[in-house]
Design an enzyme around this catalytic site. Structure first.
Site, PDB file in Angstrom:
ATOM      1  N   CYS A   1       1.749   0.050  -0.800  1.00 42.92           N
ATOM      2  CA  CYS A   1       0.771  -0.425  -1.489  1.00 42.92           C
ATOM      3  C   CYS A   1      -0.454  -1.123  -0.832  1.00 42.92           C
ATOM      4  CB  CYS A   1       1.512  -1.523  -2.251  1.00 42.92           C
ATOM      5  SG  CYS A   1       2.075  -3.000  -1.132  1.00 42.92           S
TER       6      CYS A   1
ATOM      7  N   HIS B   1      -2.240   1.743  -7.989  1.00 47.90           N
ATOM      8  CA  HIS B   1      -1.326   0.875  -7.002  1.00 47.90           C
ATOM      9  C   HIS B   1      -0.218   1.979  -6.432  1.00 47.90           C
ATOM     10  CE1 HIS B   1       1.905  -0.336  -9.806  1.00 47.90           C
ATOM     11  NE2 HIS B   1       1.297   0.835 -10.289  1.00 47.90           N
TER      12      HIS B   1
ATOM     13  N   HIS C   1       3.434  -7.276  -3.513  1.00 46.02           N
ATOM     14  CA  HIS C   1       2.894  -5.902  -3.681  1.00 46.02           C
ATOM     15  C   HIS C   1       1.228  -6.197  -4.207  1.00 46.02           C
ATOM     16  CE1 HIS C   1       2.641  -2.006  -5.499  1.00 46.02           C
ATOM     17  NE2 HIS C   1       2.439  -2.591  -6.328  1.00 46.02           N
TER      18      HIS C   1
END
Length: 209
Positions: A125, A185, A173
């Site tokens: 990420c 993402h 994240h």
């Protein structure tokens, strides 16, 4: 017979003179200005008429300079074709830096997730966010928590394309806000790089670099 010719000549001169006087009267009414000499061709008749040179359309009369000698020294009007310039094409506005970041990230949609990967073929990420920012010459922290902590905080309602959005407790994240309520993402090893709604995951915070 000769007398008859003289009478015709006198009549012609009178008619021409009358025309000159009428022309002068029209000009005088139209524009009282400096007098110009008007000569009746073929006769000895000439009169000074004020404003005749400024009569609209006078220069377009064929042979007018024989009647008004002063016009011969003036440049003939130039006829120009009506030209309408087409409006110049508007240059497309340059993409904002934020949009350029989004565009870079979007080219990697479908790429595989890789723990610790920073591209260009696989990403985690924060590896994706770091890589996308590097495409516009920006260097940002490498990890998701550092990115969420060091950028300028942005309210959810003020999100702009290119902002970094953090998710889950502890900002574990991150993704790139792509506009219209979506984020690009790299989620996990079972999901290739993708674009989802912001509501797909619990929102934590957002920052701008």
């Amino acid at each position: 017979m000769g007398k008859h010719r003289r009478n015709n000549s006198n009549a012609t001169r009178k008619a021409v003179a009358a025309s000159a006087v009428a022309l002068g009267a029209t000009a005088a009414i139209a524009s009282p200005a400096q007098a110009a000499e008007v000569v009746v061709p073929g006769t000895g008749i000439s009169v000074d008429i004020a404003g005749i040179e400024t009569t609209p359309g006078l220069n377009n009369v064929p042979g007018i300079d024989q009647w008004i000698p002063s016009l011969s020294s003036q440049a003939a009007p130039t006829a120009y074709a009506a030209v309408i310039d087409a409006p110049a094409a508007q240059a497309a506005p340059a993409a904002s830096t934020g949009q350029a970041i989004v565009d870079a990230a979007r080219t990697k949609i479908g790429s595989p997730y890789g723990w610790g990967a920073t591209g260009p073929n696989a990403f985690d990420c924060s590896g994706l966010t770091s890589w996308a920012y590097s495409q516009v010459g920006k260097s940002i922290p490498r990890t998701s928590q550092a990115q969420a902590a060091q950028g300028t905080p942005v309210a959810y309602s003020d999100l702009q394309a290119g902002d970094i959005v953090a998710f889950y407790s502890g900002a574990t994240h991150v993704g790139i806000y792509s506009g219209h309520g979506t984020v690009i993402h790299a989620l996990n090893s079972s999901t290739p790089l993708s674009e989802h709604s912001l509501d797909y995951m619990p929102f934590h915070s957002a920052v701008r670099f």
